[in-house]
Scaffold this motif. Structure first.
Motif, mmCIF file in Angstrom:
data_model
loop_
_atom_site.group_PDB
_atom_site.id
_atom_site.type_symbol
_atom_site.label_atom_id
_atom_site.label_comp_id
_atom_site.label_asym_id
_atom_site.label_seq_id
_atom_site.Cartn_x
_atom_site.Cartn_y
_atom_site.Cartn_z
ATOM 1 N N UNK A 33 0.828 -1.208 0.000
ATOM 2 C CA UNK A 33 0.000 0.000 0.000
ATOM 3 C C UNK A 33 0.863 1.260 0.000
ATOM 4 N N UNK A 34 1.969 1.229 0.744
ATOM 5 C CA UNK A 34 2.827 2.413 0.882
ATOM 6 C C UNK A 34 3.791 2.591 -0.289
ATOM 7 N N UNK A 35 4.410 1.487 -0.726
ATOM 8 C CA UNK A 35 5.487 1.577 -1.720
ATOM 9 C C UNK A 35 5.075 1.135 -3.117
ATOM 10 N N UNK A 36 4.015 0.357 -3.225
ATOM 11 C CA UNK A 36 3.651 -0.251 -4.506
ATOM 12 C C UNK A 36 4.277 -1.626 -4.628
ATOM 13 N N UNK A 37 3.698 -2.442 -5.465
ATOM 14 C CA UNK A 37 4.150 -3.821 -5.606
ATOM 15 C C UNK A 37 5.580 -3.924 -6.129
ATOM 16 N N UNK A 38 5.949 -3.073 -7.074
ATOM 17 C CA UNK A 38 7.271 -3.173 -7.695
ATOM 18 C C UNK A 38 8.409 -2.877 -6.723
#
Length: 206
Positions: free
Chosen positions: A26-31
């Motif tokens: 949620x904070x950083x993104x999946x990648x």
């Protein structure tokens, strides 16, 4: 204090790691997800994480299944009180619950955006099996109200059409359609495929 069973501790650790994974996505993104970030967020050593998950892909796979179970939890919560209702009311209520669940979960939305490159097939298959059984139960309860010639084929088409249309819409950043428009179109599709018997049609027409 009495020592907790190993299985209970393992379940607690898995839950902690999956929660940390969800927050990181949620904070950083999946990648930008890494096992080091997950371990730090969970407050455990990287070695402890690797005792349960060999890599971040396994973490994501487990999280995907957890999210699917929560979606089904919404369905199971909304469906029972409506089983006696008409098919449009039931379909609309279930879809609204699913849309609201995903809209309120940034992690789930991020996972949906990347579902085509994730190991999402087992998740979709699990959802399909459970939804098929619930729909079968509903239609068998209303067997005198609808003309169903091939129930397995009907359920296969209905479940997959609703499932993939919903997923496709929810990953759109700027859709030209509103949520209610999509839900109503799906409701009408379900109604059209589940043709009412002549008696039920007259009853609905007043």
């Amino acid at each position: 204090m009495r020592k907790q069973p190993k299985q209970h501790r393992a379940n607690q650790m898995i839950a902690l790691l999956l929660e940390a994974t969800a927050l990181e996505i949620a904070d950083r993104g999946l990648d930008r997800l890494t096992t080091n970030h997950v371990a730090q967020r969970a407050g455990v050593s990287i070695g402890s994480l690797y005792q349960y998950f060999a890599n971040k892909e396994m973490l994501v796979d487990a999280l995907l299944m957890q999210k699917a179970e929560r979606l089904m939890g919404v369905v199971h919560e909304r469906l029972p009180p409506l089983l006696g209702g008409d098919i449009a009311t039931v379909t609309r209520a279930v879809l609204l619950g699913i849309f609201e669940q995903v809209a309120g979960d940034p992690t789930q939305r991020e996972l949906l955006r990347h579902w085509q490159r994730l190991n999402a097939a087992p998740v979709f298959q699990t959802l399909e099996r459970q939804m098929t059984e619930l729909c079968r139960q509903y239609l068998m309860r209303h067997v005198d109200e609808y003309r169903i010639e091939n129930l397995p084929a009907l359920l296969f088409v209905l479940i997959n059409a609703v499932q993939y249309t919903t997923a496709r819409y929810l990953v759109e950043e700027r859709s030209l359609l509103g949520r209610d428009e999509v839900i109503e179109a799906l409701v009408r599709m379900v109604e059209a495929l589940c043709q009412p018997t002549a008696q039920q049609a007259v009853k609905r027409g007043g």
